[in-house]
Design a protein around this motif. Structure first.
Motif, mmCIF file in Angstrom:
data_model
loop_
_atom_site.group_PDB
_atom_site.id
_atom_site.type_symbol
_atom_site.label_atom_id
_atom_site.label_comp_id
_atom_site.label_asym_id
_atom_site.label_seq_id
_atom_site.Cartn_x
_atom_site.Cartn_y
_atom_site.Cartn_z
ATOM 1 N N PRO A 1 0.258 3.045 -3.834
ATOM 2 C CA PRO A 1 -0.992 3.433 -3.155
ATOM 3 C C PRO A 1 -2.260 3.326 -4.016
ATOM 4 C CG PRO A 1 0.529 5.316 -3.367
ATOM 5 C CD PRO A 1 1.232 4.134 -3.939
ATOM 6 N N SER A 2 -2.088 3.096 -5.315
ATOM 7 C CA SER A 2 -3.268 3.039 -6.183
ATOM 8 C C SER A 2 -3.392 1.656 -6.848
ATOM 9 C CB SER A 2 -3.141 4.126 -7.253
ATOM 10 O OG SER A 2 -4.244 4.102 -8.101
ATOM 11 N N GLU B 1 0.831 -1.204 0.000
ATOM 12 C CA GLU B 1 0.000 0.000 0.000
ATOM 13 C C GLU B 1 0.870 1.261 0.000
ATOM 14 O OE1 GLU B 1 -3.126 -0.081 -0.400
ATOM 15 O OE2 GLU B 1 -3.923 1.816 0.326
ATOM 16 N N GLU B 2 1.984 1.204 0.735
ATOM 17 C CA GLU B 2 2.857 2.383 0.801
ATOM 18 C C GLU B 2 3.597 2.621 -0.517
ATOM 19 O OE1 GLU B 2 5.415 2.194 4.235
ATOM 20 O OE2 GLU B 2 3.706 1.895 5.571
ATOM 21 N N PRO C 1 -6.236 2.178 -3.817
ATOM 22 C CA PRO C 1 -6.032 2.068 -2.370
ATOM 23 C C PRO C 1 -6.745 0.863 -1.770
ATOM 24 C CG PRO C 1 -7.586 3.824 -2.881
ATOM 25 C CD PRO C 1 -7.080 3.313 -4.192
#
Ligand SMILES: N[C@@H](CCC(=O)N[C@@H](CS)C(=O)NCC(=O)O)C(=O)O
Length: 217
Positions: free
Chosen positions: A79-80, A75-76, A82
């Motif tokens: 991020p897309s 996720e970091e 999300p």
């Protein structure tokens, strides 16, 4: 290229496969045969001294373990789309639901627990099966109550798009179905599971679609 050391049946690996698919990240999976005890082989213990999968490798970075920590890492760096909500309260809720499945119920049914029950407590196969089914049902029933009572639940565990909470839910639901535990009487879980499996990223990650899986189980 991302390398995943996993196993077709592994619920924790299933969670990571879904996230990689949702985020459009290519990966190769090397199957560690948990039924053959390959998690205890020296080369795997070097990757993960806890003798478990998944382990994810990216470039020269140290081996990454713990499916939820891997999901947070993905996720970091990507991020897309999300897999966590934008607001803090929402993120807390999503992480909490994911942990209900991944930390409170899943650890009770993994091979090391089954082996301990059989080898040290001399539990019979039908007793071990009852143990597993008990914790699978507990997880489903408590999640149904929680999700049904909360208006933040939508077409997925949190609103109308998938989050890491859904990765926890679907990994638990598919483990339960492997033990012929159905979700028809649990309308919220059943709806969310159907919505998850309608997405190609979830369907492609299904345990029975991985190399080494039997035709049914
Ligand atoms: N909490 C860990 C669980 C890791 C785990 O226990 N994985 C299972 C497969 S789902 C495993 O490799 N078990 C090996 C064993 O119990 O011997 C995670 O989410 O990654």
């Amino acid at each position: 290229m991302i390398k995943l050391h996993g196993f077709w049946r592994s619920a924790a690996t299933f969670r990571v496969r879904i996230a990689l698919n949702l985020k459009g990240l290519a990966y190769n999976e090397d199957m560690i045969d948990l039924d053959a005890g390959e998690q205890h082989a020296p080369d795997h213990l070097q990757r993960n001294p806890h003798a478990a999968v998944p382990v994810m490798r990216i470039g020269d970075a140290p081996p990454m373990t713990q499916s939820l920590a891997i999901l947070e890492y993905l996720e970091e760096i990507h991020p897309s789309p999300p897999l966590l909500p934008a607001d803090q309260i929402g993120r807390q809720r999503v992480r909490s639901i994911a942990l209900d499945f991944a930390s409170d119920h899943h650890p009770l049914i993994v091979p090391r627990i089954r082996h301990y029950l059989a080898d040290h407590l001399e539990a019979a196969p039908d007793q071990i099966r009852e143990w597993i089914c008990h914790w699978l049902r507990e997880g489903l029933n408590s999640a149904e109550a929680r999700l049904a009572a909360d208006k933040a639940t939508g077409e997925f565990c949190h609103g109308n798009s998938p989050t890491i909470a859904d990765l926890g839910l679907i990994s638990h639901v598919m483990a339960a179905r492997g033990f012929q535990i159905t979700t028809g009487a649990l309308p919220v879980i059943d709806r969310i599971a159907t919505n998850c499996l309608a997405l190609e990223a979830f369907a492609r990650a299904l345990p029975l679609r991985q190399p080494g899986a039997p035709a049914t189980h």
